[in-house]
Scaffold this motif. Structure first.
Motif, mmCIF file in Angstrom:
data_model
loop_
_atom_site.group_PDB
_atom_site.id
_atom_site.type_symbol
_atom_site.label_atom_id
_atom_site.label_comp_id
_atom_site.label_asym_id
_atom_site.label_seq_id
_atom_site.Cartn_x
_atom_site.Cartn_y
_atom_site.Cartn_z
ATOM 1 N N GLY A 1 -17.369 -26.850 -12.103
ATOM 2 C CA GLY A 1 -16.470 -27.068 -13.233
ATOM 3 C C GLY A 1 -16.587 -25.951 -14.255
ATOM 4 N N LEU B 1 -6.333 -11.495 -22.370
ATOM 5 C CA LEU B 1 -5.466 -10.325 -22.547
ATOM 6 C C LEU B 1 -6.220 -9.074 -22.133
ATOM 7 N N ILE C 1 -17.841 -22.870 -13.771
ATOM 8 C CA ILE C 1 -17.402 -21.593 -13.193
ATOM 9 C C ILE C 1 -15.875 -21.555 -13.102
ATOM 10 N N SER C 2 -15.285 -22.709 -12.810
ATOM 11 C CA SER C 2 -13.824 -22.793 -12.734
ATOM 12 C C SER C 2 -13.202 -22.473 -14.096
ATOM 13 N N THR D 1 -13.593 -18.763 -14.761
ATOM 14 C CA THR D 1 -12.680 -17.947 -13.948
ATOM 15 C C THR D 1 -11.264 -17.965 -14.518
ATOM 16 N N ILE D 2 -10.802 -19.166 -14.897
ATOM 17 C CA ILE D 2 -9.435 -19.288 -15.411
ATOM 18 C C ILE D 2 -9.312 -18.610 -16.781
ATOM 19 N N ALA E 1 -9.286 -14.847 -16.181
ATOM 20 C CA ALA E 1 -8.014 -14.397 -15.597
ATOM 21 C C ALA E 1 -6.900 -14.401 -16.639
ATOM 22 N N GLY E 2 -6.979 -15.326 -17.598
ATOM 23 C CA GLY E 2 -5.926 -15.441 -18.601
ATOM 24 C C GLY E 2 -6.162 -14.585 -19.837
#
Lengths: 188, 67
Positions: free
Chosen positions: A31, A44, A33-34, A37-38, A41-42
């Motif tokens: 949870g 800027l 790490i998820s 990661t998100i 990735a999001g």
């Protein structure tokens, strides 16, 4: 009429219990790490890490990683020696514990350096995630090291039960195997 | 400046979410992971139980043969 002997469990209860606990812990780290990661990735462009924040010392942490993996391998050797009732087993277990302690100590040094460089829990999203995920892993490592040390003391005194040792090993292997995933995701 | 204006607009970035791939990937991993882990434990226990039963039967057959 013969009385049938009770069957020996195929998996010691301590190991089975620890395995279910480990499953829950793996999901906890998954949870975190998820979310990491998100968020990464999001982010800027140019904001991960935030300008002015230190970079994570991925190269230096490779040594810690090697120590931890070596500790896991040494514990596998200790397990085999223990099963064959070899008296050297408790020294090998102690070696595994020492390597694990070295990992935690080096992690402490790394945290100290990062804190002094201005990376705190609140300084940036990376800082928050770093201390949460790596700190959570360090907490598990410390608990597992306490259990491993207790196993060593009991083994040296000859009072160690196989269930306790195998349960402790299961938890330590979780700590060892979880780390490369965290290292690969968070440090790079 | 342009990028800041784009962020301020609620719909300008629609369909271009850079985190979309991560969302999908992590959702798949988190959905499959508990099933894989619990399935792995069940598979191991069943396999070990079958092995133990076979060994027990072999031992029983040996004992019966001697008697």
């Amino acid at each position: 009429m013969s009385v049938q002997e009770p069957r020996k469990p195929v998996l010691p209860n301590a190991v089975l219990g620890t395995l279910f606990f480990v499953v829950a812990e793996v999901m906890l780290f998954s949870g975190m790490i998820s979310a990491f990661t998100i968020s990464k990735a999001g982010a800027l462009p140019g904001t991960w890490p935030m300008p002015g924040q230190p970079r994570l010392p991925a190269e230096a942490t490779a040594l810690n990683t090697a120590l931890l993996i070596l500790s896991g391998i040494v514990l596998i050797v200790a397990h085999r020696l223990y099963k064959s009732k070899n008296p050297v087993a408790h020294w090998v277990t102690l070696a595994s514990w020492a390597l694990g302690t070295g990992f935690v100590a080096l992690q402490g040094v790394e945290w100290w350096t990062l804190l002094n460089a201005g990376m705190t829990l609140k300084s940036s999203p990376l800082g928050g995630f770093f201390y949460l995920i790596v700190g959570g892993h360090a907490l598990h490592a410390v608990i597992a090291l306490v259990a491993l040390f207790m196993a060593w003391v009991k083994m040296a005194r000859g009072t160690l039960s196989p269930g306790f040792f195998f349960g402790t090993q299961t938890f330590w292997y979780f700590v060892v195997l979880m780390w490369p995933v965290i290292y690969a995701r968070v440090y790079f | 400046m342009n990028s800041l204006l784009t962020i301020a607009c609620a719909v300008c970035g629609a369909g271009e979410d850079p985190a979309k791939g991560s969302y999908v990937g992590m959702t798949l991993i988190i959905s499959a992971l508990p099933l894989a882990m619990l399935g792995g434990i069940i598979w191991y226990v069943v396999r070990a139980a079958k092995k133990a039963e076979l060994a027990e039967n072999a031992q029983q057959a040996k004992t019966d043969g001697r008697a």
